[in-house]
Write an enzyme that holds these catalytic residues in place. Structure first.
Site, mmCIF file in Angstrom:
data_model
loop_
_atom_site.group_PDB
_atom_site.id
_atom_site.type_symbol
_atom_site.label_atom_id
_atom_site.label_comp_id
_atom_site.label_asym_id
_atom_site.label_seq_id
_atom_site.Cartn_x
_atom_site.Cartn_y
_atom_site.Cartn_z
ATOM 1 N N GLY A 4 -23.644 25.563 8.116
ATOM 2 C CA GLY A 4 -24.982 26.133 8.202
ATOM 3 C C GLY A 4 -25.900 25.448 7.213
ATOM 4 O O GLY A 4 -25.735 24.269 6.903
ATOM 5 N N CYS A 5 -26.826 26.186 6.698
ATOM 6 C CA CYS A 5 -27.805 25.657 5.755
ATOM 7 C C CYS A 5 -27.112 25.110 4.512
ATOM 8 O O CYS A 5 -26.322 25.802 3.872
ATOM 9 C CB CYS A 5 -28.773 26.768 5.364
ATOM 10 S SG CYS A 5 -29.855 26.342 3.996
ATOM 11 N N PHE A 6 -27.412 23.870 4.147
ATOM 12 C CA PHE A 6 -26.726 23.286 2.993
ATOM 13 C C PHE A 6 -27.127 23.923 1.682
ATOM 14 O O PHE A 6 -26.405 23.823 0.692
ATOM 15 C CB PHE A 6 -26.791 21.765 2.952
ATOM 16 C CG PHE A 6 -28.139 21.090 3.027
ATOM 17 C CD1 PHE A 6 -29.304 21.628 2.530
ATOM 18 C CD2 PHE A 6 -28.207 19.833 3.617
ATOM 19 C CE1 PHE A 6 -30.514 20.955 2.602
ATOM 20 C CE2 PHE A 6 -29.411 19.147 3.691
ATOM 21 C CZ PHE A 6 -30.568 19.713 3.181
ATOM 22 N N TRP A 7 -28.252 24.611 1.630
ATOM 23 C CA TRP A 7 -28.619 25.309 0.394
ATOM 24 C C TRP A 7 -27.602 26.412 0.092
ATOM 25 O O TRP A 7 -27.223 26.616 -1.051
ATOM 26 C CB TRP A 7 -30.015 25.907 0.482
ATOM 27 C CG TRP A 7 -31.129 24.931 0.666
ATOM 28 C CD1 TRP A 7 -31.138 23.592 0.355
ATOM 29 C CD2 TRP A 7 -32.411 25.209 1.223
ATOM 30 N NE1 TRP A 7 -32.348 23.037 0.673
ATOM 31 C CE2 TRP A 7 -33.156 24.002 1.208
ATOM 32 C CE3 TRP A 7 -33.012 26.348 1.733
ATOM 33 C CZ2 TRP A 7 -34.457 23.926 1.677
ATOM 34 C CZ3 TRP A 7 -34.318 26.265 2.197
ATOM 35 C CH2 TRP A 7 -35.031 25.064 2.171
ATOM 36 N N CYS A 8 -27.170 27.126 1.136
ATOM 37 C CA CYS A 8 -26.173 28.191 0.964
ATOM 38 C C CYS A 8 -24.835 27.615 0.551
ATOM 39 O O CYS A 8 -24.194 28.091 -0.393
ATOM 40 C CB CYS A 8 -25.991 28.964 2.272
ATOM 41 S SG CYS A 8 -27.437 29.854 2.859
#
Length: 175
Positions: A9-13
């Protein structure tokens, strides 16, 4: 040190969780699995490049094993939703293990099979397991994103709850 590359998913997470693990260092957000050389965040977010948002990092196998990293990977996202994690939709948010060698491939495939056989989820696991061809680092503004932008709405409402849940589940693995 060895390298691992995961997309969940989102690489920030994903970055926010893996950078908190003992034995993990140099966590970088980036892109892999697509056709365009040196894609930008905007291009990847369009869904037209074929890349997934991923993280790549170094780990010390004497401190944390690849199996333990796979456990974190599979327990911190939904591997049964194709091209989607929560409200993030598109091929760039697919669940993927990009392996660096035959050992990582075998471990990822074995772990995926065991999870599938366990019927933990009502739907089949759709996680892609592919060789890492190229990893493109994301733009510098994505480095350490959650830690630098925790009050930003996406971070506060999406990333923070995931990080808190992660910290409770993997308390014994935190640095």
């Amino acid at each position: 040190m060895e390298k691992a590359t995961f997309g969940s998913g989102c690489f920030w997470c994903t970055e926010a969780m893996f950078q908190r693990l003992k034995g993990v260092s140099n966590v970088k957000s980036g892109y892999s699995g697509g056709a365009k050389d040196n894609p930008t965040y905007k291009e990847v977010c369009s869904g037209d490049t074929g890349h997934a948002e991923v993280i790549q990092f170094d780990y010390d196998p004497n401190i944390i094993s690849y199996d333990e990293l796979l456990e974190v990977f599979w327990k911190t996202h939904d591997p049964t939703t194709l091209n989607r994690q929560g409200n993030d939709v598109g091929t760039q948010y697919r669940s993927v293990v990009f392996y660096h060698n035959d050992s990582q491939k075998a471990l990822a495939e074995s772990y995926k099979q065991k999870l599938g056989d366990s019927n933990i989820w009502p739907d089949p696991i759709v996680t892609e397991i592919s060789p890492l061809n190229v990893f493109y680092e994301a733009e510098v503004e994505h480095d350490d994103y959650y830690n630098q932008n925790s009050s930003q709405p996406y971070c506060a409402f999406v990333v923070a709850p995931k990080v808190e849940k992660f910290k409770k589940i993997f308390e014994d693995k935190l640095s």
